[in-house]
Write a protein that holds these residues in place. Sequence first.
Motif, PDB file in Angstrom:
ATOM      1  N   LEU A  36       3.448   5.448   5.047  1.00 31.62           N
ATOM      2  CA  LEU A  36       3.045   5.636   3.661  1.00 31.62           C
ATOM      3  C   LEU A  36       1.621   6.166   3.558  1.00 31.62           C
ATOM      4  O   LEU A  36       0.841   6.099   4.520  1.00 31.62           O
ATOM      5  CB  LEU A  36       3.149   4.306   2.909  1.00 31.62           C
ATOM      6  CG  LEU A  36       4.548   3.736   2.675  1.00 31.62           C
ATOM      7  CD1 LEU A  36       4.437   2.351   2.050  1.00 31.62           C
ATOM      8  CD2 LEU A  36       5.375   4.658   1.796  1.00 31.62           C
ATOM      9  N   SER A  37       1.273   6.675   2.400  1.00 33.80           N
ATOM     10  CA  SER A  37      -0.095   7.122   2.129  1.00 33.80           C
ATOM     11  C   SER A  37      -1.080   5.998   2.432  1.00 33.80           C
ATOM     12  O   SER A  37      -0.826   4.834   2.112  1.00 33.80           O
ATOM     13  CB  SER A  37      -0.224   7.526   0.660  1.00 33.80           C
ATOM     14  OG  SER A  37       0.730   8.498   0.312  1.00 33.80           O
ATOM     15  N   HIS A  38      -2.203   6.360   3.065  1.00 34.98           N
ATOM     16  CA  HIS A  38      -3.277   5.449   3.469  1.00 34.98           C
ATOM     17  C   HIS A  38      -2.891   4.571   4.655  1.00 34.98           C
ATOM     18  O   HIS A  38      -3.675   3.711   5.065  1.00 34.98           O
ATOM     19  CB  HIS A  38      -3.737   4.549   2.306  1.00 34.98           C
ATOM     20  CG  HIS A  38      -4.065   5.296   1.057  1.00 34.98           C
ATOM     21  ND1 HIS A  38      -3.428   5.071  -0.134  1.00 34.98           N
ATOM     22  CD2 HIS A  38      -4.959   6.289   0.831  1.00 34.98           C
ATOM     23  CE1 HIS A  38      -3.903   5.881  -1.055  1.00 34.98           C
ATOM     24  NE2 HIS A  38      -4.847   6.637  -0.500  1.00 34.98           N
ATOM     25  N   GLN A  39      -1.691   4.780   5.239  1.00 34.96           N
ATOM     26  CA  GLN A  39      -1.250   3.979   6.377  1.00 34.96           C
ATOM     27  C   GLN A  39      -0.877   4.843   7.581  1.00 34.96           C
ATOM     28  O   GLN A  39      -0.195   4.382   8.494  1.00 34.96           O
ATOM     29  CB  GLN A  39      -0.037   3.131   5.966  1.00 34.96           C
ATOM     30  CG  GLN A  39      -0.304   2.163   4.833  1.00 34.96           C
ATOM     31  CD  GLN A  39       0.917   1.356   4.444  1.00 34.96           C
ATOM     32  OE1 GLN A  39       1.861   1.202   5.223  1.00 34.96           O
ATOM     33  NE2 GLN A  39       0.916   0.813   3.222  1.00 34.96           N
ATOM     34  N   GLU A  40      -1.366   6.086   7.644  1.00 33.23           N
ATOM     35  CA  GLU A  40      -0.898   7.064   8.628  1.00 33.23           C
ATOM     36  C   GLU A  40      -1.537   6.909  10.002  1.00 33.23           C
ATOM     37  O   GLU A  40      -1.858   7.893  10.684  1.00 33.23           O
ATOM     38  CB  GLU A  40      -1.141   8.483   8.094  1.00 33.23           C
ATOM     39  CG  GLU A  40      -0.656   8.741   6.682  1.00 33.23           C
ATOM     40  CD  GLU A  40      -1.733   8.453   5.641  1.00 33.23           C
ATOM     41  OE1 GLU A  40      -2.684   7.693   5.955  1.00 33.23           O
ATOM     42  OE2 GLU A  40      -1.645   8.984   4.516  1.00 33.23           O
ATOM     43  N   ALA A  61      -2.578  10.881   2.756  1.00 29.29           N
ATOM     44  CA  ALA A  61      -2.535  10.541   1.322  1.00 29.29           C
ATOM     45  C   ALA A  61      -2.431  11.733   0.384  1.00 29.29           C
ATOM     46  O   ALA A  61      -3.079  11.763  -0.646  1.00 29.29           O
ATOM     47  CB  ALA A  61      -3.756   9.685   0.963  1.00 29.29           C
ATOM     48  N   GLU A  62      -1.573  12.692   0.726  1.00 27.40           N
ATOM     49  CA  GLU A  62      -1.321  13.772  -0.235  1.00 27.40           C
ATOM     50  C   GLU A  62      -0.468  13.266  -1.389  1.00 27.40           C
ATOM     51  O   GLU A  62      -0.674  13.663  -2.542  1.00 27.40           O
ATOM     52  CB  GLU A  62      -0.632  14.953   0.460  1.00 27.40           C
ATOM     53  CG  GLU A  62      -0.431  16.167  -0.436  1.00 27.40           C
ATOM     54  CD  GLU A  62       0.788  16.086  -1.343  1.00 27.40           C
ATOM     55  OE1 GLU A  62       0.745  16.647  -2.451  1.00 27.40           O
ATOM     56  OE2 GLU A  62       1.782  15.441  -0.947  1.00 27.40           O
ATOM     57  N   GLU A  63       0.488  12.404  -1.077  1.00 24.40           N
ATOM     58  CA  GLU A  63       1.418  11.943  -2.115  1.00 24.40           C
ATOM     59  C   GLU A  63       0.712  11.148  -3.210  1.00 24.40           C
ATOM     60  O   GLU A  63       1.179  11.112  -4.345  1.00 24.40           O
ATOM     61  CB  GLU A  63       2.535  11.099  -1.494  1.00 24.40           C
ATOM     62  CG  GLU A  63       3.466  11.862  -0.559  1.00 24.40           C
ATOM     63  CD  GLU A  63       4.310  12.900  -1.267  1.00 24.40           C
ATOM     64  OE1 GLU A  63       4.275  12.953  -2.504  1.00 24.40           O
ATOM     65  OE2 GLU A  63       5.015  13.664  -0.580  1.00 24.40           O
ATOM     66  N   ASP A  81      -5.091  11.726  -3.410  1.00 24.53           N
ATOM     67  CA  ASP A  81      -6.504  11.423  -3.166  1.00 24.53           C
ATOM     68  C   ASP A  81      -6.954  11.663  -1.734  1.00 24.53           C
ATOM     69  O   ASP A  81      -8.110  11.455  -1.400  1.00 24.53           O
ATOM     70  CB  ASP A  81      -6.815   9.975  -3.565  1.00 24.53           C
ATOM     71  CG  ASP A  81      -5.954   8.948  -2.837  1.00 24.53           C
ATOM     72  OD1 ASP A  81      -5.049   9.343  -2.068  1.00 24.53           O
ATOM     73  OD2 ASP A  81      -6.166   7.738  -3.054  1.00 24.53           O
ATOM     74  N   GLY A  82      -6.057  12.125  -0.869  1.00 23.09           N
ATOM     75  CA  GLY A  82      -6.415  12.280   0.536  1.00 23.09           C
ATOM     76  C   GLY A  82      -7.380  13.409   0.809  1.00 23.09           C
ATOM     77  O   GLY A  82      -8.335  13.260   1.591  1.00 23.09           O
ATOM     78  N   ALA A  83      -7.171  14.569   0.176  1.00 24.35           N
ATOM     79  CA  ALA A  83      -8.069  15.706   0.402  1.00 24.35           C
ATOM     80  C   ALA A  83      -9.476  15.387  -0.080  1.00 24.35           C
ATOM     81  O   ALA A  83     -10.468  15.630   0.620  1.00 24.35           O
ATOM     82  CB  ALA A  83      -7.527  16.943  -0.305  1.00 24.35           C
TER      83      ALA A  83
END
Length: 442
Positions: free
Chosen positions: A43-47, A159-161, A164-166
Motif C-alpha cells: 500500500l501507499s507509504h508501505q512500499e 504513494a502515487e495513489e 502525496d508521494g511526489a
Amino acid sequence: MAEDTPGESGLAERAKDVLAPLHAGLLDEAESLYLDLHRHPELSHQEERTAALAADRLEKAGFDVVTGIGGHGVAGVLRNGDGPTVMLRADMDALPVQESTGLPYASERRAHDDEGEEVPVSHACGHDAHTSSMLTAAALLARARHAWRGTLLAVAQPAEETGDGAQAMLDDGLYSRVGKPDVALAQHVVPLPVGIVGHRSGPMMAASAVVKVRIFGRGAHSSAPQAAIDPVVIAAHVITRLQTIVARETDPASCAVVSVGTLHAGTKPNIIPETAELGISVRCYDDALQEQLLTAIKRIVAAEAAASGAPRPPEVEVTEGVPVNHNSPESTSTVRAAHEACFGGRVIEMPLLAASEDFPYFGAAGAGTHYDGTAVPTVYWVVGSTSMEAWQSAPGETPQEKVKNLPTNHSPLFAPDPRPTLLTASEAMVTAALSHLAAPVN
C-alpha cells in the motif's frame, strides 16, 4: 550538444543497439520482477520491500542510489559525461483492492491501511509494470553507455495513489540531493491493446481534489425537530446547491466535475444527529478552474450552514489534490517523434483522461516553486496492456466501445498481459530517454 532528432542522428539505430539485450534475456528478468512485485503488492507509504528491490536493481546496474526520500522513495543517478539530465519515474504503490483475476500469480496479500484496518492489497493499477519497465530501461541504458551522454536519474516513487508521494520526495530534497533534471519522463499502462503507445501534448489528465466537509448542528429526538438544528437538512441543501457550481458558475466550454460521493450522518432514524459529513470529488483540466471550484464549495457550505443557524461554522478540508498533468509541448513532440520512429503506426493520439496523477509535481507544479523558479518539462504517455485475445473478443466495434467492456485500472479484474506489456513499456522508456540524452561524440 543539444539533444538530437530521430531522423538526423540515427536515434532509431542507437535505440536498437541499446535494446538488443532486452531480446536476449533481459525481458525474462523484467517479467520475473513483475511477477514478484505483483505477488507482493504494498500500500501507499508501505512500499519498503518494493523500494529495496528497486534500490538493489539500480545499484547492480551501476547507479549511485539514495533511499528513504520522502518515505520509501528511491533515486538512482548514473553520470555518463556531459549532456542533459533525464529523469525516468515509476510509481511503486498498490491499492486496497481484492484481486479477482484468478491468475496463478494473483496477489493474496492483506495489510493494515493508515486507519489500522486490515484490507486486501493488489496491483490493480499496474504500478508493478511501471516499476519493472523503468528498472529494465535503466539497466539497458546503463549497459549501453557508449550510445548516449548525460546523466540518467531513475526515480521509484511511493504513494502515487494517495497523491502525496511526489511532493514528499521533493519536500525531502530530491532535486537538491541528486540534481534537477532537464526533463522528467513517465508512463502508465491502460486497457488498450498491447503494443500501443498513446500521446497527447498539453493537458492529458485532470486536476483532482477531495474535499471533506463536516457540518455542525444541534441534536434532538426526531419527534421534536423544533429543538434541533438538523445537519442532515443542511447537508441536503449543500448537495443540491453544489450542482450549480458546474451548471451556473463554470464556462460551458470547460470540463468540470463536482460530485458528492459520501454522506455520513446519524445512528438511528429517531435521532436528529449533531453532525453530518460529506466527501466531495472535484476534477477539471485547468488549475485555475480547480481553485475556483474549491472556493465555490467553501462558500456554499458556509452559506448554507449560516442560513440554517448552525451553532458553529462548518469544517472544510481539502484532503487530497493534484494539479493537471500537463505535457510540455516541445519535449512531448521530441518523445513522440522518437516513439514513431520505433513503433510506427502503433503510436496514437490520446483523448483527455479524467484520471489524475501526482507526476506533475516533478515539473512546473513542484520543482519550479521549490528550487530556481524554472519548470522541469514533463512528458507522460500511456502503453497498452490488454492481450490481443482479450481485445479482439471484447464486445464493440470501436476502441471506445471495447474499452468500456474491458477491466480498467483499479478494477479487481485488471490484468495486464505481462510480457508484451513490459516489452513495449521498456522500449518506450529507453527510446524516450535517448531522445533527450546527448548523442555520443564520434
